[in-house]
Design a protein around this motif. Structure first.
Motif, PDB file in Angstrom:
ATOM      1  N   CYS A 185       0.828  -1.198   0.000  1.00  0.00           N
ATOM      2  CA  CYS A 185       0.000   0.000   0.000  1.00  0.00           C
ATOM      3  C   CYS A 185       0.866   1.253   0.000  1.00  0.00           C
ATOM      4  CB  CYS A 185      -0.920  -0.014   1.225  1.00  0.00           C
ATOM      5  SG  CYS A 185      -2.132   1.324   1.244  1.00  0.00           S
ATOM      6  N   GLY A 186       1.960   1.226   0.769  1.00  0.00           N
ATOM      7  CA  GLY A 186       2.861   2.375   0.809  1.00  0.00           C
ATOM      8  C   GLY A 186       3.520   2.626  -0.531  1.00  0.00           C
ATOM      9  N   THR A 187       3.864   1.575  -1.256  1.00  0.00           N
ATOM     10  CA  THR A 187       4.466   1.733  -2.587  1.00  0.00           C
ATOM     11  C   THR A 187       3.495   2.427  -3.532  1.00  0.00           C
ATOM     12  OG1 THR A 187       5.854  -0.225  -2.279  1.00  0.00           O
ATOM     13  CG2 THR A 187       5.454   0.498  -4.547  1.00  0.00           C
ATOM     14  N   PHE A 188       2.236   2.029  -3.478  1.00  0.00           N
ATOM     15  CA  PHE A 188       1.203   2.681  -4.295  1.00  0.00           C
ATOM     16  C   PHE A 188       1.119   4.171  -3.976  1.00  0.00           C
ATOM     17  CE2 PHE A 188      -3.327   4.011  -4.425  1.00  0.00           C
ATOM     18  CZ  PHE A 188      -3.529   3.969  -5.790  1.00  0.00           C
ATOM     19  N   THR A 189       1.110   4.500  -2.690  1.00  0.00           N
ATOM     20  CA  THR A 189       0.982   5.895  -2.277  1.00  0.00           C
ATOM     21  C   THR A 189       2.219   6.710  -2.646  1.00  0.00           C
ATOM     22  OG1 THR A 189      -0.409   5.208  -0.414  1.00  0.00           O
ATOM     23  CG2 THR A 189       0.574   7.395  -0.290  1.00  0.00           C
ATOM     24  N   VAL A 190       3.403   6.134  -2.405  1.00  0.00           N
ATOM     25  CA  VAL A 190       4.655   6.848  -2.648  1.00  0.00           C
ATOM     26  C   VAL A 190       4.864   7.148  -4.129  1.00  0.00           C
ATOM     27  CG1 VAL A 190       7.171   6.556  -2.608  1.00  0.00           C
ATOM     28  CG2 VAL A 190       5.821   6.067  -0.565  1.00  0.00           C
ATOM     29  N   ARG A 191       4.502   6.215  -4.984  1.00  0.00           N
ATOM     30  CA  ARG A 191       4.771   6.396  -6.413  1.00  0.00           C
ATOM     31  C   ARG A 191       3.604   6.986  -7.193  1.00  0.00           C
ATOM     32  NH1 ARG A 191       9.766   4.822  -8.042  1.00  0.00           N
ATOM     33  NH2 ARG A 191       9.271   6.603  -9.357  1.00  0.00           N
ATOM     34  N   LEU A 192       2.491   7.244  -6.523  1.00  0.00           N
ATOM     35  CA  LEU A 192       1.348   7.838  -7.222  1.00  0.00           C
ATOM     36  C   LEU A 192       1.681   9.202  -7.827  1.00  0.00           C
ATOM     37  CD1 LEU A 192      -1.577   7.425  -8.053  1.00  0.00           C
ATOM     38  CD2 LEU A 192      -2.288   8.446  -5.876  1.00  0.00           C
ATOM     39  N   PRO A 193       2.418  10.083  -7.145  1.00  0.00           N
ATOM     40  CA  PRO A 193       2.785  11.350  -7.787  1.00  0.00           C
ATOM     41  C   PRO A 193       3.576  11.154  -9.080  1.00  0.00           C
ATOM     42  CG  PRO A 193       3.137  11.497  -5.429  1.00  0.00           C
ATOM     43  CD  PRO A 193       2.832  10.058  -5.727  1.00  0.00           C
ATOM     44  N   ALA A 194       4.507  10.200  -9.098  1.00  0.00           N
ATOM     45  CA  ALA A 194       5.275   9.930 -10.309  1.00  0.00           C
ATOM     46  C   ALA A 194       4.379   9.386 -11.408  1.00  0.00           C
ATOM     47  CB  ALA A 194       6.404   8.948 -10.015  1.00  0.00           C
TER      48      ALA A 194
END
Length: 403
Positions: free
Chosen positions: A23-32
């Protein structure tokens, strides 16, 4: 304590870590991802909404699914699907495809979230003492790891797609390996039809009260996650670099509190600790929105994390003890909690446009008070760990299956 039960506990904690990582990976890379697809902020918001609605939909279905297959069966299927749907997000070529992929990821994650909390409750009741808060600390570890890995991937020049693909490829075999460590829960003792019939019965009223407490706690967490940066920059005029510290500081407070939460619960009792945590959340949030300088506000976010961290783990743990089978009750409380997570940003956005962001964030102060009052309504008989009722030989069978 048997070796098999210790292994089941480790498996549950690591499942929380894995869920936090995905879930954190999804959130962290959503801006990119938004930058690659050139999405406006409104589309990013809709993507997050699609994810949240997918999770909420699955959580509503989990009452029946968990009663039929048990938490171990749910996690065995849902965790690999969660990783696979994360890959779909990474390869989305357009906003409509991204919205669908985010919804699928949310649906798979919703099943994982309820399944791991139900598994945690089954292990906790087998232990006969509080351990749920420590499991939720695993989530914090996974989320923080996702942020650090995302930073490392960016620094190394790893593409967005390659980064998410690596996380997914690691997560699938990890999920399958962890499924062998999970404890079969009580729901698996009965036939599917009988279990489904029980899951349709009305749950005890205390489950909905605990769901309301979870709703308020998740809403507070959502307010911090979604609005702390804008508050620090727009209201306190902090730099972007300083504002970026807000959420990690909050998560650090959450992690420390959850590591100590089980011991505190054992010493002071769940009802008293939830009431104290709600009042402390209201007070610390009041300090943050009244703070005249950035340093005080960022420090206050740490104490908000300390205050709110143990509320949702304890509420879900207590929901799991409200019925003989923890799954359906935890599914209901979790669904109510995620509704708060979805509603929080919307309410704050509306109120901030009508008044100011500082005034809007006062909602979190009210929520803290609500939690403190609601905790006093919890019956004392529902605030202790109640071992799972088992028939002769059942416990040996369950532990042998986990070995």
């Amino acid at each position: 304590m048997t070796r098999a039960l210790r292994k089941a506990r480790h498996g549950a904690v690591l499942t929380f870590v894995l869920a936090g990582l995905m879930c954190g990976t999804f959130t962290v890379r959503l801006p990119a991802l938004a930058d690659r697809l050139r999405l406006p902020e409104s589309s990013v918001g809709l993507t997050l909404l699609s994810w949240g609605l997918g999770a909420l939909l699955t959580m509503q279905l989990m009452r029946v699914v968990l009663a039929r297959f048990g938490s171990r069966g749910v996690l065995r299927a849902a965790a690999p699907l969660c990783a696979a749907s994360l890959v779909l997000v990474a390869f989305a070529p357009s906003f409509p495809v991204l919205a669908v992929a985010a919804a699928l990821f949310g649906m798979a994650f919703g099943a994982v979230d309820v399944g791991m909390n139900a598994q945690g409750s089954a292990v906790e009741r087998a232990y006969g003492r509080p351990i749920m808060s420590g499991m939720h600390a695993g989530w914090c570890v996974g989320a923080i790891s996702a942020g650090l890995l995302g930073t490392a991937a960016i620094a190394l020049g790893l593409s967005l797609t390659a980064h998410i693909l690596v996380v997914a490829l690691v997560s699938v075999p990890a999920a399958l390996a962890l499924s062998r460590m999970h404890l079969p829960d009580a729901a698996q003792r009965t036939a599917g039809a009988a279990s489904s019939a029980r899951s349709r019965r009305r749950l005890p009223g205390v489950v909905y009260l605990l769901g309301a407490i979870t709703f308020a706690a998740f809403m507070v967490e959502g307010v911090v996650a979604d609005w702390n940066g804008l508050y620090l920059i727009g209201t306190l005029h902090a730099s972007e670099a300083v504002a970026a510290l807000g959420y990690p500081v909050f998560e650090a407070g959450m992690l420390l509190a959850r590591l100590a939460g089980d011991r505190l619960r054992g010493r002071y009792g769940a009802r008293g600790l939830v009431a104290f945590s709600g009042a402390a959340t209201a007070l610390t949030f009041l300090v943050v929105i009244a703070a005249p300088v950035t340093v005080a506000a960022v420090a206050g976010l740490f104490f908000i994390g300390l205050s709110v961290a143990t509320i949702s783990p304890m509420a879900l743990s207590l929901a799991g003890t409200a019925t003989p089978e923890p799954g359906p009750a935890i599914a209901q409380a979790s669904a109510m909690g995620y509704a708060g997570l979805l509603l929080g940003p919307v309410v704050i956005g509306f109120l901030s446009s009508a008044a100011s962001l500082r005034a809007a964030m006062g909602v979190a102060v009210v929520l803290g008070v609500v939690i403190a009052v609601a905790a006093r309504l919890l019956p004392a008989s529902r605030t202790e760990i109640i071992p799972l009722p088992v028939r002769p030989g059942d416990e040996k069978t369950r532990l042998r299956a986990a070995a």
